[in-house]
Design an enzyme around this catalytic site. Structure first.
Site, PDB file in Angstrom:
ATOM      1  CD1 TRP A 102      56.190  22.638  11.473  1.00  0.00           C
ATOM      2  CD2 TRP A 102      54.508  21.171  11.408  1.00  0.00           C
ATOM      3  NE1 TRP A 102      55.288  22.990  12.447  1.00  0.00           N
ATOM      4  CE2 TRP A 102      54.250  22.111  12.439  1.00  0.00           C
ATOM      5  CE3 TRP A 102      53.580  20.154  11.196  1.00  0.00           C
ATOM      6  CZ2 TRP A 102      53.087  22.055  13.232  1.00  0.00           C
ATOM      7  CZ3 TRP A 102      52.442  20.098  11.978  1.00  0.00           C
ATOM      8  CH2 TRP A 102      52.204  21.047  12.990  1.00  0.00           C
ATOM      9  CD1 TRP A 149      57.194  28.352   8.850  1.00  0.00           C
ATOM     10  CD2 TRP A 149      58.853  26.958   8.307  1.00  0.00           C
ATOM     11  NE1 TRP A 149      57.365  27.470   9.895  1.00  0.00           N
ATOM     12  CE2 TRP A 149      58.370  26.601   9.596  1.00  0.00           C
ATOM     13  CE3 TRP A 149      59.903  26.216   7.764  1.00  0.00           C
ATOM     14  CZ2 TRP A 149      58.902  25.547  10.332  1.00  0.00           C
ATOM     15  CZ3 TRP A 149      60.418  25.168   8.506  1.00  0.00           C
ATOM     16  CH2 TRP A 149      59.932  24.842   9.769  1.00  0.00           C
ATOM     17  CD1 TRP A 164      54.292  15.145   9.028  1.00  0.00           C
ATOM     18  CD2 TRP A 164      55.910  16.414   8.156  1.00  0.00           C
ATOM     19  NE1 TRP A 164      54.473  14.762   7.723  1.00  0.00           N
ATOM     20  CE2 TRP A 164      55.456  15.527   7.158  1.00  0.00           C
ATOM     21  CE3 TRP A 164      56.930  17.311   7.842  1.00  0.00           C
ATOM     22  CZ2 TRP A 164      55.987  15.511   5.869  1.00  0.00           C
ATOM     23  CZ3 TRP A 164      57.463  17.303   6.549  1.00  0.00           C
ATOM     24  CH2 TRP A 164      56.995  16.411   5.581  1.00  0.00           C
ATOM     25  CD  GLU A 200      60.069   2.333  16.421  1.00  0.00           C
ATOM     26  OE1 GLU A 200      59.373   3.282  16.017  1.00  0.00           O
ATOM     27  OE2 GLU A 200      61.251   2.479  16.781  1.00  0.00           O
ATOM     28  CG  ASN A 252      59.794   5.604  10.874  1.00  0.00           C
ATOM     29  OD1 ASN A 252      59.046   6.563  10.993  1.00  0.00           O
ATOM     30  ND2 ASN A 252      60.850   5.433  11.652  1.00  0.00           N
ATOM     31  CD1 TRP A 298      59.188   5.271  19.397  1.00  0.00           C
ATOM     32  CD2 TRP A 298      58.718   7.443  19.673  1.00  0.00           C
ATOM     33  NE1 TRP A 298      60.319   5.907  19.820  1.00  0.00           N
ATOM     34  CE2 TRP A 298      60.068   7.243  19.992  1.00  0.00           C
ATOM     35  CE3 TRP A 298      58.191   8.737  19.777  1.00  0.00           C
ATOM     36  CZ2 TRP A 298      60.915   8.281  20.402  1.00  0.00           C
ATOM     37  CZ3 TRP A 298      59.035   9.773  20.183  1.00  0.00           C
ATOM     38  CH2 TRP A 298      60.374   9.540  20.487  1.00  0.00           C
TER      39      TRP A 298
HETATM   40  C1  LIG Z   1      57.007  12.691   8.975  1.00  0.00           C
HETATM   41  C2  LIG Z   1      56.358  11.418   9.492  1.00  0.00           C
HETATM   42  C3  LIG Z   1      54.981  11.272   9.428  1.00  0.00           C
HETATM   43  C4  LIG Z   1      54.366  10.121   9.939  1.00  0.00           C
HETATM   44  N1  LIG Z   1      53.006   9.991   9.846  1.00  0.00           N
HETATM   45  C5  LIG Z   1      52.403   8.887  10.366  1.00  0.00           C
HETATM   46  C6  LIG Z   1      50.989   8.729  10.293  1.00  0.00           C
HETATM   47  O1  LIG Z   1      50.255   9.602   9.805  1.00  0.00           O
HETATM   48  N2  LIG Z   1      50.445   7.585  10.800  1.00  0.00           N
HETATM   49  C7  LIG Z   1      51.218   6.610  11.374  1.00  0.00           C
HETATM   50  O2  LIG Z   1      50.678   5.584  11.806  1.00  0.00           O
HETATM   51  N3  LIG Z   1      52.555   6.741  11.475  1.00  0.00           N
HETATM   52  C8  LIG Z   1      53.173   7.837  10.986  1.00  0.00           C
HETATM   53  N4  LIG Z   1      54.535   7.952  11.065  1.00  0.00           N
HETATM   54  C9  LIG Z   1      55.290   6.966  11.850  1.00  0.00           C
HETATM   55  C10 LIG Z   1      55.860   5.760  11.085  1.00  0.00           C
HETATM   56  O3  LIG Z   1      56.534   6.191   9.943  1.00  0.00           O
HETATM   57  C11 LIG Z   1      54.803   4.744  10.696  1.00  0.00           C
HETATM   58  O4  LIG Z   1      53.982   4.426  11.801  1.00  0.00           O
HETATM   59  C12 LIG Z   1      55.454   3.441  10.212  1.00  0.00           C
HETATM   60  O5  LIG Z   1      56.302   3.697   9.119  1.00  0.00           O
HETATM   61  C13 LIG Z   1      54.384   2.458   9.841  1.00  0.00           C
HETATM   62  O6  LIG Z   1      54.933   1.306   9.272  1.00  0.00           O
HETATM   63  P1  LIG Z   1      54.841  -0.087  10.018  1.00  0.00           P
HETATM   64  O7  LIG Z   1      53.453  -0.327  10.471  1.00  0.00           O
HETATM   65  O8  LIG Z   1      55.459  -1.102   9.144  1.00  0.00           O
HETATM   66  O9  LIG Z   1      55.759   0.190  11.297  1.00  0.00           O
HETATM   67  P2  LIG Z   1      56.482  -0.818  12.304  1.00  0.00           P
HETATM   68  O10 LIG Z   1      57.932  -0.524  12.268  1.00  0.00           O
HETATM   69  O11 LIG Z   1      56.067  -2.206  12.070  1.00  0.00           O
HETATM   70  O12 LIG Z   1      55.971  -0.305  13.723  1.00  0.00           O
HETATM   71  C14 LIG Z   1      54.819  -0.858  14.367  1.00  0.00           C
HETATM   72  C15 LIG Z   1      53.826   0.238  14.675  1.00  0.00           C
HETATM   73  O13 LIG Z   1      54.402   1.179  15.561  1.00  0.00           O
HETATM   74  C16 LIG Z   1      53.880   2.466  15.290  1.00  0.00           C
HETATM   75  N5  LIG Z   1      54.985   3.378  14.977  1.00  0.00           N
HETATM   76  C17 LIG Z   1      56.193   3.073  14.458  1.00  0.00           C
HETATM   77  N6  LIG Z   1      56.958   4.181  14.360  1.00  0.00           N
HETATM   78  C18 LIG Z   1      56.213   5.196  14.828  1.00  0.00           C
HETATM   79  C19 LIG Z   1      56.432   6.598  14.983  1.00  0.00           C
HETATM   80  N7  LIG Z   1      57.595   7.181  14.651  1.00  0.00           N
HETATM   81  N8  LIG Z   1      55.424   7.349  15.471  1.00  0.00           N
HETATM   82  C20 LIG Z   1      54.242   6.809  15.825  1.00  0.00           C
HETATM   83  N9  LIG Z   1      53.985   5.497  15.707  1.00  0.00           N
HETATM   84  C21 LIG Z   1      54.955   4.700  15.211  1.00  0.00           C
HETATM   85  C22 LIG Z   1      52.941   2.340  14.106  1.00  0.00           C
HETATM   86  O14 LIG Z   1      51.622   2.253  14.586  1.00  0.00           O
HETATM   87  C23 LIG Z   1      53.395   1.041  13.470  1.00  0.00           C
HETATM   88  O15 LIG Z   1      52.371   0.394  12.765  1.00  0.00           O
HETATM   89  C24 LIG Z   1      55.169   9.107  10.538  1.00  0.00           C
HETATM   90  C25 LIG Z   1      56.563   9.262  10.584  1.00  0.00           C
HETATM   91  C26 LIG Z   1      57.146  10.411  10.069  1.00  0.00           C
HETATM   92  C27 LIG Z   1      58.647  10.556  10.164  1.00  0.00           C
END
Ligand SMILES: Cc1cc2nc3c(=O)[nH]c(=O)nc-3n(C[C@H](O)[C@H](O)[C@H](O)COP(=O)(O)OP(=O)(O)OC[C@H]3O[C@@H](n4cnc5c(N)ncnc54)[C@H](O)[C@@H]3O)c2cc1C
Length: 478
Positions: free
Chosen positions: A372, A319, A395, A288, A354, A291
């Site tokens: 989007w 759209w 997105w 993650e 997420n 990602w």
């Molecule tokens: C439509 C949409 C918009 C999003 N916008 C953002 C945003 O603006 N900023 C953002 O940081 N994340 C974004 N995310 C990704 C993700 O939802 C969040 O990073 C995550 O929910 C953060 O919670 P956490 O720190 O507890 O994640 P954890 O599950 O603890 O993951 C650890 C770290 O991994 C990274 N990560 C995890 N999933 C993703 C992912 N899909 N994409 C990129 N990095 C990821 C984050 O930095 C996160 O802090 C988005 C996801 C979606 C579907």
């Protein structure tokens, strides 16, 4: 809880020209390559410029207020302070170099197109004046250009990219905070131009909507490490199975800390690696974090990520423009409990789980057939972790127009997604209290409850089958 290391203040006035450490999205003292470079050169000026050319969303502004306050406090504990200026970055830096006689400006890299342009302009202008300008690795596991295909081109798909990253081995070990930093004194002419954090007017004024954010978050480096430590000690075990359940406190909550650079991706990687767990939970968590790096790399290689469909066939997507539907989605009043719970969690806390982000994004771009970019703009204004790369990247991924995107025809059904990931309705009941008393079998489809359906909760704003058919027809028309 990890405490920041004590610094030794040097009391003698420096006789060397200072180096300006320009803080941006790296508001931390530990594992800060540019700060280490500055401290090794001699007296340091710790600078932050609040530049209107880099507009922030409301939730980000709230966070930044706390973040700058925390950084100033941490620097104060080392005998220094944060110099804050407001206005154009180029103009302020140029002026400050002249006033202080700084011999170098150092910073950690940013990867967005505008930021890179500004940094390149500043570097060229400083070098032309004989001032050293030095950029250091930003907040990624590896720099974008270090991970390339055999042909030297950017990867377009996550899985082979992640394999290549893993083959590179561990990212650079995190640097400690500099132990001996000399801070340059503030010349009187400069003091007049410095501003205090409250002068930046980052907090909401007319309506205080930030109570939920205050209740949930503590910006700053110390809070980031407290969170990382407790996640590694208590939550990473079981992450792979529990991370999809929005009612569980199963994910790290580190995203805003990464966004503002209170913690680095390298620190997270090494903290997880140091557990020695090496199982599917740590592998899943690190992927993650991967990602996030992939999103940053995509922004670096495709600078239009935030504005333009990466798959150009989506440029002719029909759209819909439906302001009332968009408002209902934003306000969490669509009549679909999992959507409304997510949108209200976002509004209240500045964060959303997420899995729920994916469900609400699918609903907006597919069932409501809304561009989007409208969803990304709302997220950019309301998320504390709003990120110029991760937000549009995800997105575009959900909407199907990203490079390695989910196929457009994968349309999440909000009822079955709710039943699968929030089976007892715990998450929905927390955020949508007006339906909290419904029995489990109706919690994700209240309109089926007939006479026990609660008054005050809206009926669905779109028919799921009709919305899905409309979305698929639009996609097929491309
Ligand atoms: C439509 C949409 C918009 C999003 N916008 C953002 C945003 O603006 N900023 C953002 O940081 N994340 C974004 N995310 C990704 C993700 O939802 C969040 O990073 C995550 O929910 C953060 O919670 P956490 O720190 O507890 O994640 P954890 O599950 O603890 O993951 C650890 C770290 O991994 C990274 N990560 C995890 N999933 C993703 C992912 N899909 N994409 C990129 N990095 C990821 C984050 O930095 C996160 O802090 C988005 C996801 C979606 C579907």
């Amino acid at each position: 809880m990890m405490t920041l290391p004590a610094h030794r203040k040097t009391v003698t006035l420096p006789d060397r020209a200072p180096t300006i450490m320009w803080f941006r999205d790296d508001l931390r003292l530990m594992d800060n390559p540019a700060l280490c470079d500055a401290a090794a050169r001699g007296p340091v000026i710790c600078l932050y410029i609040h530049d209107p050319a880099f507009p922030l969303g409301g939730a980000e502004k709230w966070w930044l207020h706390g973040a700058l306050t925390a950084l100033d406090h941490d620097l104060g504990a080392c005998g220094g302070r944060l110099w804050i200026m407001a206005g154009d970055s180029r103009e302020n830096l140029s002026w400050l170099v002249g006033q202080t006689g700084a011999e170098a400006v150092v910073w950690n890299r940013r990867y967005g197109p505008h930021a890179r342009q500004v940094d390149a302009d500043i570097k060229a202008a400083l070098k032309a004046r004989g001032i050293d300008a030095c950029s250091h690795p930003g907040n990624m596991l590896h720099e974008p250009w270090q991970v390339r295909t055999k042909q030297g081109t950017p990867f377009r798909v996550f899985t082979p990219w992640w394999r290549a990253v893993q083959a590179m081995g561990a990212p650079l070990p995190p640097l400690p905070a500099p132990v001996r930093t000399t801070f340059a004194p503030v010349p009187p002419a400069v003091a007049d131009r410095l501003v205090a954090v409250p002068d930046l007017a980052l907090l909401p004024v007319r309506t205080d909507w930030a109570g939920g954010l205050r209740g949930q978050w503590q910006p700053g480096e110390a809070a980031a490490h407290a969170r990382l430590d407790s996640f590694v000690a208590e939550q990473v075990h079981g992450y792979a199975t529990r991370r999809e359940l929005p009612a569980q406190p199963a994910t790290s909550g580190l995203s805003p800390y990464l966004r503002f650079g209170h913690v680095s991706a390298r620190q997270i990687w090494h903290a997880v690696d140091a557990t020695g767990q090496g199982d599917q939970d740590t592998a899943c968590f690190l992927s993650e974090v991967g990602w996030r790096d992939f999103a940053q790399s995509t922004l670096f290689d495709f600078p239009d990520l935030g504005t333009t469909n990466l798959r150009s066939e989506f440029n002719s997507m029909p759209w819909r423009h439906d302001p009332a539907a968009l408002r209902a989605w934003q306000a969490g009043k669509t009549g679909y409990p999992i959507i409304d719970a997510g949108m209200r969690e976002l509004w209240h806390t500045g964060w959303m789980h997420n899995r729920v982000r994916m469900i609400v994004a699918s609903f907006l771009t597919k069932h409501l057939l809304t561009d989007w970019r409208a969803g990304a703009a709302w997220f950019a204004d309301t998320l504390v972790d709003a990120d110029a790369a991760s937000n549009p990247f995800n997105w575009q991924w959900v909407a199907g127009c990203g490079l390695d995107a989910a196929p457009y025809f994968r349309i999440f059904n909000p009822v079955s997604q709710g039943e699968k990931f929030d089976p007892a309705g715990e998450y929905v009941r927390k955020w949508v209290p007006e339906i909290a008393r419904l029995p489990d079998k109706y919690i994700h489809a209240p309109w089926k409850a007939g006479s026990v359906a609660p008054a005050g909760y809206p009926p669905p704003i779109v028919d799921l089958a009709g919305g899905r058919a409309r979305a698929l027809a639009a996609w097929k028309s491309l």
